[in-house]
Design a protein around this motif. Structure first.
Motif, short mmCIF file in Angstrom:
data_model
loop_
_atom_site.label_atom_id
_atom_site.label_comp_id
_atom_site.label_asym_id
_atom_site.label_seq_id
_atom_site.Cartn_x
_atom_site.Cartn_y
_atom_site.Cartn_z
N CYS A 265 4.92 86.84 66.46
CA CYS A 265 5.92 87.02 67.52
C CYS A 265 6.69 88.32 67.36
O CYS A 265 7.49 88.67 68.21
CB CYS A 265 6.90 85.85 67.57
SG CYS A 265 8.09 85.81 66.21
N LEU A 266 6.44 89.02 66.27
CA LEU A 266 7.15 90.28 66.04
C LEU A 266 6.26 91.49 66.34
O LEU A 266 6.61 92.62 66.03
CB LEU A 266 7.66 90.36 64.59
CG LEU A 266 8.70 89.31 64.21
CD1 LEU A 266 9.15 89.51 62.76
CD2 LEU A 266 9.91 89.38 65.14
N VAL A 267 5.09 91.23 66.93
CA VAL A 267 4.14 92.30 67.21
C VAL A 267 3.94 92.38 68.73
O VAL A 267 3.55 91.39 69.36
CB VAL A 267 2.79 92.03 66.51
CG1 VAL A 267 1.80 93.13 66.82
CG2 VAL A 267 3.00 91.89 65.00
N LEU B 223 10.38 82.64 68.30
CA LEU B 223 10.10 83.94 68.92
C LEU B 223 11.07 85.03 68.45
O LEU B 223 11.21 86.07 69.10
CB LEU B 223 10.12 83.87 70.46
CG LEU B 223 8.91 83.21 71.13
CD1 LEU B 223 9.06 83.23 72.65
CD2 LEU B 223 7.61 83.86 70.71
N THR B 224 11.75 84.79 67.34
CA THR B 224 12.66 85.81 66.80
C THR B 224 12.34 86.17 65.35
O THR B 224 13.15 86.81 64.68
CB THR B 224 14.13 85.31 66.88
OG1 THR B 224 14.21 84.03 66.22
CG2 THR B 224 14.61 85.19 68.31
N GLY B 225 11.18 85.73 64.87
CA GLY B 225 10.79 86.11 63.52
C GLY B 225 11.39 85.25 62.42
O GLY B 225 11.29 85.59 61.24
N ASP B 226 12.01 84.13 62.79
CA ASP B 226 12.71 83.33 61.78
C ASP B 226 11.93 82.13 61.26
O ASP B 226 12.10 81.72 60.12
CB ASP B 226 14.04 82.83 62.36
CG ASP B 226 14.99 83.97 62.65
OD1 ASP B 226 15.20 84.78 61.74
OD2 ASP B 226 15.50 84.04 63.78
N CYS B 227 11.09 81.50 62.09
CA CYS B 227 10.56 80.19 61.71
C CYS B 227 9.18 80.23 61.05
O CYS B 227 8.83 79.31 60.32
CB CYS B 227 10.51 79.27 62.93
SG CYS B 227 9.16 79.62 64.08
N GLY B 228 8.39 81.24 61.31
CA GLY B 228 7.07 81.34 60.68
C GLY B 228 5.99 80.51 61.34
O GLY B 228 4.84 80.51 60.87
N ALA B 229 6.31 79.80 62.41
CA ALA B 229 5.29 78.97 63.07
C ALA B 229 4.13 79.81 63.59
O ALA B 229 3.01 79.34 63.72
CB ALA B 229 5.93 78.19 64.22
N CYS B 230 4.40 81.07 63.87
CA CYS B 230 3.40 81.96 64.47
C CYS B 230 2.65 82.80 63.44
O CYS B 230 1.98 83.76 63.81
CB CYS B 230 4.10 82.89 65.46
SG CYS B 230 5.24 84.02 64.61
#
Ligand code: FES
Ligand code: FES
Length: 154
Positions: free
Chosen positions: A63-65, A44-51
């Motif tokens: 998660c960045l929108v 949920l911080t834009g780091d992992c790309g799962a979303c």
């Protein structure tokens, strides 16, 4: 979360609307309000790309929108991606996943790469998935899977 706004978007080709809190994230709206659970929540911080999803045709981290900014956008998730059978089969053939948590985000990023560059080099594949973290595979099998799908040797 109680919704205080109504959002309208196109999800996987279908017009949808949902109640959301304006501080909610697109990934939460997709999963919770619109029940498309193929998109994962990791950091949920834009780091992992799962979303990772496609927004208006571009690879983005959902998660960045903020929900407040999604009115009218076109979102495509793993459930709505067309022509990914070769990638899916290549991930299976190359053992490109273990727990599978990163896989839908990886495939969204890989599908976008192959659409724009059908014969990517290993470096180009690595760059395309550089925003997607995998804690299981060490990446070699993922890069091999995308390469295999590109070559059509599934
Ligand atoms: S959950 Fe969005 S980048 Fe990790
Ligand atoms: S397969 Fe487990 S995080 Fe990638």
């Amino acid at each position: 979360m109680k919704g205080n706004i109504e959002v309208r978007l196109t999800l996987n080709g279908e017009p949808r609307c949902a109640q959301a809190d304006s501080r909610q994230l697109l990934v939460e709206v997709i999963r919770d309000a619109l029940d498309a659970k193929g998109t994962r929540i990791g950091c949920l911080t834009g780091d992992c790309g799962a979303c990772t999803v496609l927004i208006d045709g571009e690879v983005r981290k959902s998660c960045l929108v903020l929900a407040a900014s999604i009115d009218g956008i076109e979102v495509r998730t793993i459930e709505g991606l067309e022509g990914i059978e070769a990638l899916q089969e290549a991930f299976i053939a190359e053992n490109g996943f273990q727990c599978g948590f990163c896989t839908s985000g990886m495939i969204v990023a890989a599908a976008d790469l192959l659409k724009n560059n059908p014969s990517p080099s290993p470096e180009e594949i690595r760059r395309a998935i550089s925003g997607n973290l995998c804690r299981c595979t060490g990446y070699e099998s993922i890069v091999e899977a995308i390469h295999r799908a590109a070559q059509g040797s599934v």
